[in-house]
Design a protein around this motif. Structure first.
Motif, PDB file in Angstrom:
ATOM      1  N   LYS A   1       3.968   5.137 -13.221  1.00 61.65           N
ATOM      2  CA  LYS A   1       3.337   4.333 -14.274  1.00 61.65           C
ATOM      3  C   LYS A   1       4.195   3.145 -14.698  1.00 61.65           C
ATOM      4  O   LYS A   1       3.672   2.147 -15.201  1.00 61.65           O
ATOM      5  CB  LYS A   1       3.037   5.217 -15.488  1.00 61.65           C
ATOM      6  CG  LYS A   1       1.928   6.231 -15.228  1.00 61.65           C
ATOM      7  CD  LYS A   1       1.647   7.064 -16.466  1.00 61.65           C
ATOM      8  CE  LYS A   1       0.534   8.088 -16.177  1.00 61.65           C
ATOM      9  NZ  LYS A   1       0.239   8.935 -17.357  1.00 61.65           N
ATOM     10  N   CYS A   2       5.510   3.254 -14.512  1.00 61.15           N
ATOM     11  CA  CYS A   2       6.389   2.154 -14.932  1.00 61.15           C
ATOM     12  C   CYS A   2       6.228   0.901 -14.072  1.00 61.15           C
ATOM     13  O   CYS A   2       6.548  -0.206 -14.507  1.00 61.15           O
ATOM     14  CB  CYS A   2       7.854   2.608 -14.928  1.00 61.15           C
ATOM     15  SG  CYS A   2       8.473   3.085 -13.296  1.00 61.15           S
ATOM     16  N   LEU A   3       5.716   1.040 -12.839  1.00 64.00           N
ATOM     17  CA  LEU A   3       5.561  -0.098 -11.935  1.00 64.00           C
ATOM     18  C   LEU A   3       4.380  -0.953 -12.378  1.00 64.00           C
ATOM     19  O   LEU A   3       3.241  -0.492 -12.399  1.00 64.00           O
ATOM     20  CB  LEU A   3       5.357   0.386 -10.495  1.00 64.00           C
ATOM     21  CG  LEU A   3       5.247  -0.705  -9.421  1.00 64.00           C
ATOM     22  CD1 LEU A   3       6.550  -1.511  -9.344  1.00 64.00           C
ATOM     23  CD2 LEU A   3       4.931  -0.094  -8.056  1.00 64.00           C
ATOM     24  N   ARG A   4       4.657  -2.206 -12.713  1.00 63.51           N
ATOM     25  CA  ARG A   4       3.606  -3.071 -13.251  1.00 63.51           C
ATOM     26  C   ARG A   4       3.270  -4.262 -12.366  1.00 63.51           C
ATOM     27  O   ARG A   4       2.195  -4.842 -12.506  1.00 63.51           O
ATOM     28  CB  ARG A   4       4.034  -3.602 -14.634  1.00 63.51           C
ATOM     29  CG  ARG A   4       4.246  -2.517 -15.663  1.00 63.51           C
ATOM     30  CD  ARG A   4       4.889  -3.072 -16.921  1.00 63.51           C
ATOM     31  NE  ARG A   4       5.379  -1.989 -17.793  1.00 63.51           N
ATOM     32  CZ  ARG A   4       6.221  -2.186 -18.802  1.00 63.51           C
ATOM     33  NH1 ARG A   4       6.644  -3.403 -19.080  1.00 63.51           N
ATOM     34  NH2 ARG A   4       6.611  -1.163 -19.540  1.00 63.51           N
TER      35      ARG A   4
ATOM     36  N   ASN B   1       0.816  -1.217   0.000  1.00 64.53           N
ATOM     37  CA  ASN B   1       0.000   0.000   0.000  1.00 64.53           C
ATOM     38  C   ASN B   1       0.845   1.262   0.000  1.00 64.53           C
ATOM     39  O   ASN B   1       0.486   2.264  -0.622  1.00 64.53           O
ATOM     40  CB  ASN B   1      -0.954  -0.007   1.192  1.00 64.53           C
ATOM     41  CG  ASN B   1      -2.222  -0.794   0.910  1.00 64.53           C
ATOM     42  OD1 ASN B   1      -3.027  -0.406   0.076  1.00 64.53           O
ATOM     43  ND2 ASN B   1      -2.381  -1.924   1.585  1.00 64.53           N
ATOM     44  N   LEU B   2       1.985   1.232   0.699  1.00 66.93           N
ATOM     45  CA  LEU B   2       2.876   2.394   0.702  1.00 66.93           C
ATOM     46  C   LEU B   2       3.406   2.689  -0.699  1.00 66.93           C
ATOM     47  O   LEU B   2       3.527   3.851  -1.093  1.00 66.93           O
ATOM     48  CB  LEU B   2       4.045   2.157   1.667  1.00 66.93           C
ATOM     49  CG  LEU B   2       3.723   2.262   3.162  1.00 66.93           C
ATOM     50  CD1 LEU B   2       4.896   1.780   4.003  1.00 66.93           C
ATOM     51  CD2 LEU B   2       3.377   3.704   3.532  1.00 66.93           C
ATOM     52  N   LEU B   3       3.705   1.640  -1.457  1.00 68.27           N
ATOM     53  CA  LEU B   3       4.177   1.843  -2.824  1.00 68.27           C
ATOM     54  C   LEU B   3       3.038   2.269  -3.744  1.00 68.27           C
ATOM     55  O   LEU B   3       3.236   3.085  -4.656  1.00 68.27           O
ATOM     56  CB  LEU B   3       4.822   0.555  -3.351  1.00 68.27           C
ATOM     57  CG  LEU B   3       6.144   0.135  -2.696  1.00 68.27           C
ATOM     58  CD1 LEU B   3       6.688  -1.116  -3.358  1.00 68.27           C
ATOM     59  CD2 LEU B   3       7.182   1.252  -2.753  1.00 68.27           C
ATOM     60  N   LEU B   4       1.850   1.724  -3.495  1.00 71.25           N
ATOM     61  CA  LEU B   4       0.707   2.063  -4.347  1.00 71.25           C
ATOM     62  C   LEU B   4       0.272   3.514  -4.179  1.00 71.25           C
ATOM     63  O   LEU B   4      -0.336   4.100  -5.084  1.00 71.25           O
ATOM     64  CB  LEU B   4      -0.467   1.125  -4.047  1.00 71.25           C
ATOM     65  CG  LEU B   4      -0.288  -0.328  -4.501  1.00 71.25           C
ATOM     66  CD1 LEU B   4      -1.435  -1.189  -3.991  1.00 71.25           C
ATOM     67  CD2 LEU B   4      -0.190  -0.419  -6.025  1.00 71.25           C
ATOM     68  N   ASP B   5       0.568   4.102  -2.998  1.00 72.82           N
ATOM     69  CA  ASP B   5       0.173   5.492  -2.749  1.00 72.82           C
ATOM     70  C   ASP B   5       0.713   6.441  -3.813  1.00 72.82           C
ATOM     71  O   ASP B   5       0.042   7.390  -4.219  1.00 72.82           O
ATOM     72  CB  ASP B   5       0.679   5.949  -1.368  1.00 72.82           C
ATOM     73  CG  ASP B   5      -0.156   5.359  -0.237  1.00 72.82           C
ATOM     74  OD1 ASP B   5      -1.282   4.901  -0.502  1.00 72.82           O
ATOM     75  OD2 ASP B   5       0.338   5.361   0.911  1.00 72.82           O
TER      76      ASP B   5
ATOM     77  N   ARG C   1      -4.902   0.669 -10.341  1.00 74.67           N
ATOM     78  CA  ARG C   1      -3.750   1.500 -10.716  1.00 74.67           C
ATOM     79  C   ARG C   1      -2.896   0.832 -11.797  1.00 74.67           C
ATOM     80  O   ARG C   1      -1.797   1.290 -12.094  1.00 74.67           O
ATOM     81  CB  ARG C   1      -2.895   1.788  -9.482  1.00 74.67           C
ATOM     82  CG  ARG C   1      -3.596   2.699  -8.472  1.00 74.67           C
ATOM     83  CD  ARG C   1      -2.764   2.847  -7.200  1.00 74.67           C
ATOM     84  NE  ARG C   1      -3.403   3.774  -6.280  1.00 74.67           N
ATOM     85  CZ  ARG C   1      -3.137   5.073  -6.201  1.00 74.67           C
ATOM     86  NH1 ARG C   1      -2.242   5.609  -7.015  1.00 74.67           N
ATOM     87  NH2 ARG C   1      -3.753   5.847  -5.329  1.00 74.67           N
ATOM     88  N   GLY C   2      -3.370  -0.285 -12.309  1.00 72.78           N
ATOM     89  CA  GLY C   2      -2.645  -0.970 -13.372  1.00 72.78           C
ATOM     90  C   GLY C   2      -1.473  -1.787 -12.876  1.00 72.78           C
ATOM     91  O   GLY C   2      -0.532  -2.064 -13.634  1.00 72.78           O
TER      92      GLY C   2
END
Length: 738
Positions: free
Chosen positions: A260-263, A252-256, A282-283
């Motif tokens: 866009k490059c994070l898949r 969740n901390l990273l998703l905050d 968020r893709g």
């Protein structure tokens, strides 16, 4: 009648006499047997003592000489005393070289090189210890071979359960499967692929690291103190598609702030359905670590091992201002660094039966180097359970022989012992006697944990760390001399203290076997050479053995990722890395760190502080006219000297019915609390971390000025002069905070 009675009496007396004679004879025989048994027992005991205690050939002669019960008693005392002495007899640590000449001096620039590698002066620095271990990929396989598939990674589910282990071959198989799984998911093998790891120390961290090396990918660690903004910056800068995450919270901390490059997030532990849905929106796809491993088993892509010159990791420094900097390190850089450290250990070098406790963050190079050195030698690494407050419970269960450490941990142990002994006069007396005795032994080069004082005073400290420690490496921040002395005395194991930077894969210098004198960080390690250069603005001169520490060698990094300007600022045209730290050469060739070139310092827990940044925030307070933020590398917090705004403070004081001059108001508790609360609120609003907020302040009525020598003609603070002027107040604040 009388005659018959007399006859009967004579017969009775005769028979009684005969019986008494027989009883006496029997008693004499029994006594003789007991004497023979005692004699045989003494002889057996003497024979045993002769064999056990260095064949004391004169024991039998001594027994014959002293004779009797008193002799046996004397013999028992002599034997017991001899046994204790020989069992606990101290031995002096072998000196690797003369203690007053620990580094070689070369050339007009007064470059210092390690005595382990005299070719350093010709630029031939140590690259590796073994020809079959030139990359971290090869090092792990060497460990598997020499340990004969020994224990590798250990953990425990809870504090009431024992450690469980996976062995080397299983670790390598799982690593290969995880790497194969990532390739099957679309990640190309090679040094252009960057994979993040955002997790606490655990077996999966190491399995993932080796998986990345199996396919020549590059590892980029993430960690909590970077903060979510910095993590997002790193992911975007390296164009990272995959991050291996520990749990739901870190996902969740990273998703905050996910770029866009994070898949894809590969999660080690279970994740809530809500988090999966949030990621999907968020893709970003969330997959299980175990599923990636299973996928790799089915696909079985061939490995693509790295070369020594290949990029191994980009280790981002937490930074002091702006975005963090990505330190690019090759396999050769990392292997060279811990190979040189291994040479410095001397007789205490790592072995395949060693066990190391892992609790320092694997995201930092100190822990990474320590662990990879263990794997190269086939040792076992056990991970702590995650709660640093219960580290002692993990160490008691694991019983490690090797441990890295940081000053913050050792300071905590020292403070706890000091608090305990201060409660009792007897305890304090015994503690002081024990310290005195052990310090005298250290001066003679004696290092042990089997003395009388160890059993009486220090046993609890030793058992609190597992009872088997033989080697400890201290780094990250400076360690106070009294704490280092105490730790060496209490633990009775070899403790080496080093100095280094992420840019040098951690080590630059390290103390050596046989040198137990505190107050320095040792000579250079054999993978680099060190020189000092002038710092004119601070009046440090190399010809006086003082100056900025500069390093060149196989452990020096390749540059900052996508930041050529900062790389050029740090590495000069001749390949010297300028550390920014100011050092001093001691007469024995060892280095002592005495200052920082820029106004940046590190707290005892390893966090960097930029005082000017904090001062620029605090000066926004309406109550503050001038502020000086101060911290020390041996302290865990910062304090401040504040000159209040006279008009604002006097106005506030009148409104609140507090009389007095500014000097009087500066000593008023309510005024102090008012200013501190406002400064802290500004700090919070501007995003200062907890360790960047002051914990105390001193109010001073007179402004800093050019006239009183506390400001430069351009109105900048003269930091050394302000520190010197307010030394009593600064020391007093730290005493109150202790």
């Amino acid at each position: 009648m009388k005659e018959g009675l007399m006859l009967s009496m004579k017969k009775y007396i005769r028979s009684s006499a005969d019986g008494a004679g027989k009883r006496q004879e029997k008693q004499q025989q029994q006594q003789q047997q007991r004497r023979q048994k005692r004699k045989q027992h003494r002889k057996t005991k003497v024979d045993t003592e002769k064999t056990r205690y260095n064949n004391l050939e004169d024991m039998e002669q001594y027994l014959h000489y002293i004779g009797g019960g008193a002799g046996a008693l004397a013999l028992t005392g002599v034997a017991a005393a001899s046994a204790f002495y020989l069992a606990s007899r101290p031995t002096t640590e072998r000196l690797l070289w003369p203690i007053d000449d620990q580094a070689l001096l070369e050339g007009p620039e007064q470059i210092r090189v390690s005595r382990f590698s005299k070719d350093c002066k010709d630029g031939k620095f140590v690259k590796h210890l073994y020809n079959d271990a030139t990359t971290l990929y090869e090092c792990f396989r060497r460990g598997a071979k020499i340990s004969n598939n020994g224990r590798c990674l250990g953990w425990r589910e809870s504090f009431n359960k024992p450690y469980q282990w996976i062995h080397y071959n299983e670790t390598l198989l799982r690593a290969k499967n995880v790497g194969s799984g990532m390739v099957a998911m679309g990640l190309p093998a090679g040094t252009e692929t960057f994979v993040g790891i955002y997790a606490q120390n655990c077996p999966e961290w190491i399995i993932a690291e080796q998986a990345i090396y199996c396919y020549s990918m590059v590892l980029v660690p993430l960690y909590d103190t970077l903060g979510p903004d910095a993590c997002a910056f790193i992911i975007k800068q390296v164009d990272m598609h995959v991050v291996i995450c520990e749990d739901d919270q870190k996902c969740n901390l990273l998703l905050d702030r996910a770029p866009k490059c994070l898949r894809r997030l590969i999660c080690i532990k279970e994740v809530r359905p809500a988090t999966k849905q949030r990621a999907k929106n968020r893709g970003v796809e969330i997959v299980k670590f175990s599923d990636v491993e299973t996928l790799g088993t089915k696909n079985n892509h061939p490995e693509m091992p790295p070369k020594p010159s290949d990029l191994c990791t980009i280790c981002y420094t937490s930074g002091t201002t702006g975005n963090p900097k990505g330190v690019m390190l090759t396999h050769e850089n990392v292997v060279a660094s811990f190979s040189a450290v291994m040479m410095q250990f001397g007789d205490h070098k790592l072995k395949s039966d060693d066990v190391m406790i892992s609790f320092l963050p694997l995201a930092h190079m100190l822990e990474r180097c320590c662990e990879n050195a263990m794997y190269m030698e086939g040792g076992a690494v056990g991970f702590y359970s995650g709660d640093i407050r219960r580290l002692s419970d993990d160490m008691k269960a694991l019983k490690p022989t090797i441990s890295p450490a940081v000053p913050r941990l050792l300071n905590r142990i020292y403070d706890k012992i000091q608090s305990e002994v201060s409660r009792s006069c007897i305890k304090k007396m015994l503690f002081n006697m024990a310290m005195s005795a052990k310090e005298n032994e250290l001066k003679r080069g004696i290092l042990r944990r089997n003395s009388f004082w160890d059993m009486l005073v220090f046993r609890k400290v030793q058992e609190g760390m597992g009872g088997r420690l033989r080697l400890m490496l201290v780094g990250s921040a400076p360690l106070a001399e009294n704490v280092l002395n105490f730790t060496r005395c209490a633990l009775g194991c070899m403790i080496v203290e080093g100095y280094g930077q992420t840019e040098c894969c951690a080590p630059i210098t390290l103390t050596v076997q046989g040198d137990h004198i505190p107050g320095h960080v040792g000579p250079p390690v054999s993978c680099c050479c060190v020189k000092l250069v002038d710092v004119p603005e601070m009046e440090y001169w190399a010809n006086k053995s003082q100056g900025e520490v500069c390093v060149k060698g196989t452990n020096v990094f390749q540059g900052y990722f996508k930041d050529p300007e900062k790389t050029e600022e740090t590495i000069d045209d001749n390949g010297w890395h300028h550390t920014g730290d100011v050092g001093m050469w001691l007469p024995n060739g060892c280095l002592k760190i005495i200052d920082r070139k820029k106004h940046i310092f590190k707290l005892s827990q390893g966090e960097y502080i930029v005082p000017e940044k904090i001062e620029n925030i605090y000066i926004r307070s309406q109550y503050v006219q001038q502020v000086f933020v101060h911290g020390e590398s041996l302290k865990s917090c910062i304090v401040a000297i504040v000159v209040p705004d006279v008009d604002v403070i006097k106005c506030w004081a009148q409104e609140n019915g507090i009389p007095g001059t500014l000097s009087v108001l500066c000593n008023h508790s309510e005024v102090k609390q008012l200013i501190m609360d406002d400064m802290l609120s500004w700090g919070k609003e501007c995003g200062l971390k907890s360790f960047e907020q002051i914990k105390d302040l001193y109010l001073h009525p007179d402004p800093f000025s050019v006239q009183n020598g506390l400001l430069t003609p351009t109105m900048k603070s003269k930091r050394p002069q302000i520190k010197s002027y307010f030394t009593p107040q600064l020391e007093d604040m730290y005493k109150k905070l202790a």
